[in-house]
Design a protein around this motif. Sequence first.
Motif, PDB file in Angstrom:
ATOM      1  N   GLU A 526       0.862  -1.183   0.000  1.00 28.65           N
ATOM      2  CA  GLU A 526       0.000   0.000   0.000  1.00 28.65           C
ATOM      3  C   GLU A 526       0.895   1.229   0.000  1.00 28.65           C
ATOM      4  OE1 GLU A 526      -3.975   1.319   2.406  1.00 28.65           O
ATOM      5  OE2 GLU A 526      -2.219   0.839   3.624  1.00 28.65           O
ATOM      6  N   GLY A 527       0.571   2.209  -0.816  1.00 25.51           N
ATOM      7  CA  GLY A 527       1.428   3.371  -0.990  1.00 25.51           C
ATOM      8  C   GLY A 527       1.264   4.440   0.067  1.00 25.51           C
ATOM      9  N   LYS A 528       1.383   4.049   1.326  1.00 24.71           N
ATOM     10  CA  LYS A 528       1.280   5.008   2.429  1.00 24.71           C
ATOM     11  C   LYS A 528       2.365   4.716   3.454  1.00 24.71           C
ATOM     12  CE  LYS A 528      -3.725   5.801   2.012  1.00 24.71           C
ATOM     13  NZ  LYS A 528      -5.038   5.739   2.705  1.00 24.71           N
ATOM     14  N   LEU A 529       3.078   5.767   3.860  1.00 21.51           N
ATOM     15  CA  LEU A 529       4.117   5.649   4.868  1.00 21.51           C
ATOM     16  C   LEU A 529       3.646   6.376   6.127  1.00 21.51           C
ATOM     17  CD1 LEU A 529       7.930   6.315   4.315  1.00 21.51           C
ATOM     18  CD2 LEU A 529       6.776   7.025   6.387  1.00 21.51           C
ATOM     19  N   PHE A 530       3.554   5.631   7.230  1.00 27.91           N
ATOM     20  CA  PHE A 530       3.112   6.184   8.506  1.00 27.91           C
ATOM     21  C   PHE A 530       4.304   6.302   9.455  1.00 27.91           C
ATOM     22  CE2 PHE A 530      -0.479   4.037   6.591  1.00 27.91           C
ATOM     23  CZ  PHE A 530      -1.519   4.944   6.736  1.00 27.91           C
ATOM     24  N   ALA A 531       4.227   7.230  10.385  1.00 27.97           N
ATOM     25  CA  ALA A 531       5.319   7.440  11.330  1.00 27.97           C
ATOM     26  C   ALA A 531       5.515   6.202  12.204  1.00 27.97           C
ATOM     27  CB  ALA A 531       5.035   8.659  12.203  1.00 27.97           C
ATOM     28  N   PRO A 532       6.739   5.645  12.225  1.00 28.70           N
ATOM     29  CA  PRO A 532       6.988   4.460  13.049  1.00 28.70           C
ATOM     30  C   PRO A 532       7.223   4.786  14.518  1.00 28.70           C
ATOM     31  CG  PRO A 532       8.964   5.055  11.849  1.00 28.70           C
ATOM     32  CD  PRO A 532       7.891   6.011  11.396  1.00 28.70           C
ATOM     33  N   VAL A 533       7.440   6.072  14.812  1.00 28.49           N
ATOM     34  CA  VAL A 533       7.680   6.537  16.183  1.00 28.49           C
ATOM     35  C   VAL A 533       7.112   7.946  16.318  1.00 28.49           C
ATOM     36  CG1 VAL A 533       9.779   5.167  16.554  1.00 28.49           C
ATOM     37  CG2 VAL A 533       9.949   7.449  15.512  1.00 28.49           C
ATOM     38  N   SER A 534       7.075   8.436  17.526  1.00 26.95           N
ATOM     39  CA  SER A 534       6.776   9.853  17.774  1.00 26.95           C
ATOM     40  C   SER A 534       8.097  10.596  17.859  1.00 26.95           C
ATOM     41  CB  SER A 534       5.992  10.024  19.072  1.00 26.95           C
ATOM     42  OG  SER A 534       4.726   9.408  18.971  1.00 26.95           O
ATOM     43  N   GLY A 535       8.182  11.745  17.209  1.00 27.58           N
ATOM     44  CA  GLY A 535       9.429  12.497  17.211  1.00 27.58           C
ATOM     45  C   GLY A 535       9.374  13.643  16.233  1.00 27.58           C
ATOM     46  N   THR A 536      10.505  13.929  15.597  1.00 21.62           N
ATOM     47  CA  THR A 536      10.576  15.037  14.652  1.00 21.62           C
ATOM     48  C   THR A 536      11.144  14.558  13.322  1.00 21.62           C
ATOM     49  OG1 THR A 536      12.785  15.647  15.448  1.00 21.62           O
ATOM     50  CG2 THR A 536      10.905  16.767  16.453  1.00 21.62           C
ATOM     51  N   VAL A 537      10.798  15.290  12.248  1.00 23.76           N
ATOM     52  CA  VAL A 537      11.328  14.991  10.918  1.00 23.76           C
ATOM     53  C   VAL A 537      12.691  15.663  10.807  1.00 23.76           C
ATOM     54  CG1 VAL A 537      10.980  15.204   8.435  1.00 23.76           C
ATOM     55  CG2 VAL A 537       9.015  14.859   9.938  1.00 23.76           C
TER      56      VAL A 537
END
Length: 639
Positions: A526-537
């Motif tokens: 599926e063409g969606k990338l979700f955040a694997p952690v909480s943090g900053t980019v």
Amino acid sequence: MKYEQLARDIVKNVGGKENVNSVVHCITRLRFKLKDETKANTDAIKNMEGVVTVIKSGGQYQVVIGNHVPDVYKAVVDVGGFHSQSAADDENADKQKSSFIDIIASIFTPILGVLAATGMIKGFNALFTALGWLEPTSGTYQILNAIGDSLFYFFPIFLGYTAIKKFGGSPFIGMAIGASLVYPTLSTLTSGEPITTLFSGTVFQSPVHITFLGVPVILMSYASSVIPVILAAFFGAKVEKWLRNVIPDVVKAFLVPFFTLLITVPITFLVIGPIATWIGVLLGQATLWLYNLSPMIAGFFVGGFWQVFVIFGLHWGLVPIAINNLTVHGADPVLGTMFGASFAQIGAVLGVWLKTKEQKLKTLSVPAFISGIFGVTEPAIYGITLPLKRPFIISCIGGAVGGAILGFCKSQIYMVGGLGIFGIPTYIDPAGGLTLGFWGAIIGMVVAFIVGFILTLLFGLGKGKESAQVSDTPAAAAGQNQAGVRLSSEVIFSPFKGRVTSLSLLKDEAFSSGALGKGVAIEPSEGKLFAPVSGTVSALFPTNHAIGLTSDKGAEILVHIGMDTVELDGKFFTAHVSQGARVEKGQLLIEFDIAGIEGAGYSVSTPIIVTNHDQYQQLDISTVKTVKPGDRLIEVKAK
């Protein structure tokens, strides 16, 4: 400037700014185009603090940096006075300046998987027949043989697609050109008395059975051929480009392919095809003549230098020669003599694993050994033997000894098949069964492995390499990441829905060798990338194909969607966050079009790595094979 000195050292050791044609960067590396790569001091650059490794690929001199490459790039541009540009711009500007090796690689790489698969099926079919398990007249044999012959017989259609695409034309026009060459009715026209004979009394003597508009046509057998369709695709791409400039837009959709085919196909049958076929025959005879001068020396040379060829991409120059030999002569000894090289490599890796006391080397050796059994040696080469130098030289010696044995036994491949142990059936002669050449391949494989293994055990890894080496940075020793955040144990969750695979299977050696970090790869469904952690980019490349995250607990994570997708220049990718943004676990970060990416010829295999893994005591990877967003994927344990 934090990276000013590193930038100065890099510019100096690539041969100075006067040796640099251009420099760009992607999410992990600086990509130099150098005027003369021999002026670069690769060893010095590899040993610099802040440099992961150096890779030479596709005409680029790549200095792998890691997540902070944008800052290093900015420093390099300032220090060298270079023009800042995107990696995609640089790639597009040089598409028409590709080297011969790059052209061959681009044409053959997309079909290598299917070529290996069909070759394996044909090889196992030959093995089952030789063992008496199948009769050549049985339906099972015939169907398996049809699968095995499917790609190779219709090779011009597949090569027509990839070749014309490389030359800038329309893929389906290339397929139509290839299909014309293997049109079955034409092969029936060669029976009966010829109308006339051209070039009588020469090696090019050719009977003529048909004409085109009164011009004699020399009908050749183009099934399984390589050179004719590549030259025809090159010519067709040029014709198509010219037609697009002269035909009005309103009728381009059908008149451009109409006239392209109407011009290209007849000229191919009249001129390009016969000349290319004669070139192929002469090339095959020349290679076999050189080989027959001394098969043992030829095998020693090819087997010994094969891994060097792979590193520099020179092996692509031998691939079309081998396929041409299979087409013309039904067998090929050129690629047949390199069979022991990969086994010598994994023999050396096993020796490293037993000899070293360095935990990092032991950890890398196991997956590198396993992947090497199946012919994927890049993790072993770039992650273990080449950095240690001596084991790599030993593996070349083992490959040379194995190659000499294969040459002595006149071992040949009779089809293009799988790598590693899956290449064994390709040495079975469909007409002769288990010949001396087959047993020579087995003996050469075993001896190459033993030589690589024993010599590595006897001569070690070089002074000081047997003992453990620890070189923690002050931040690592204090249990902090580069940003000064104190590290804590945490779980990194899956950012995708898809199938989990090993990093070692990726085609990019910087990822597959673990040089950039430890983790896993995922084939997204599926063409969606979700955040694997909480943090900053911490990093978001302008083309949105890769993202770096720093978790609240200090883990530095890199997610790189696909391989070489920087060349798409952002097409098919949509980011929903910006660099520096705060994100929460499970938040949608990037959407991407899987079908579009794969349709453009790129893989979507995605590495998810912890780039500061060496600052943790332990990194555990989940053993599940399929995941969905939010599933446990990687666990890091702080020191």
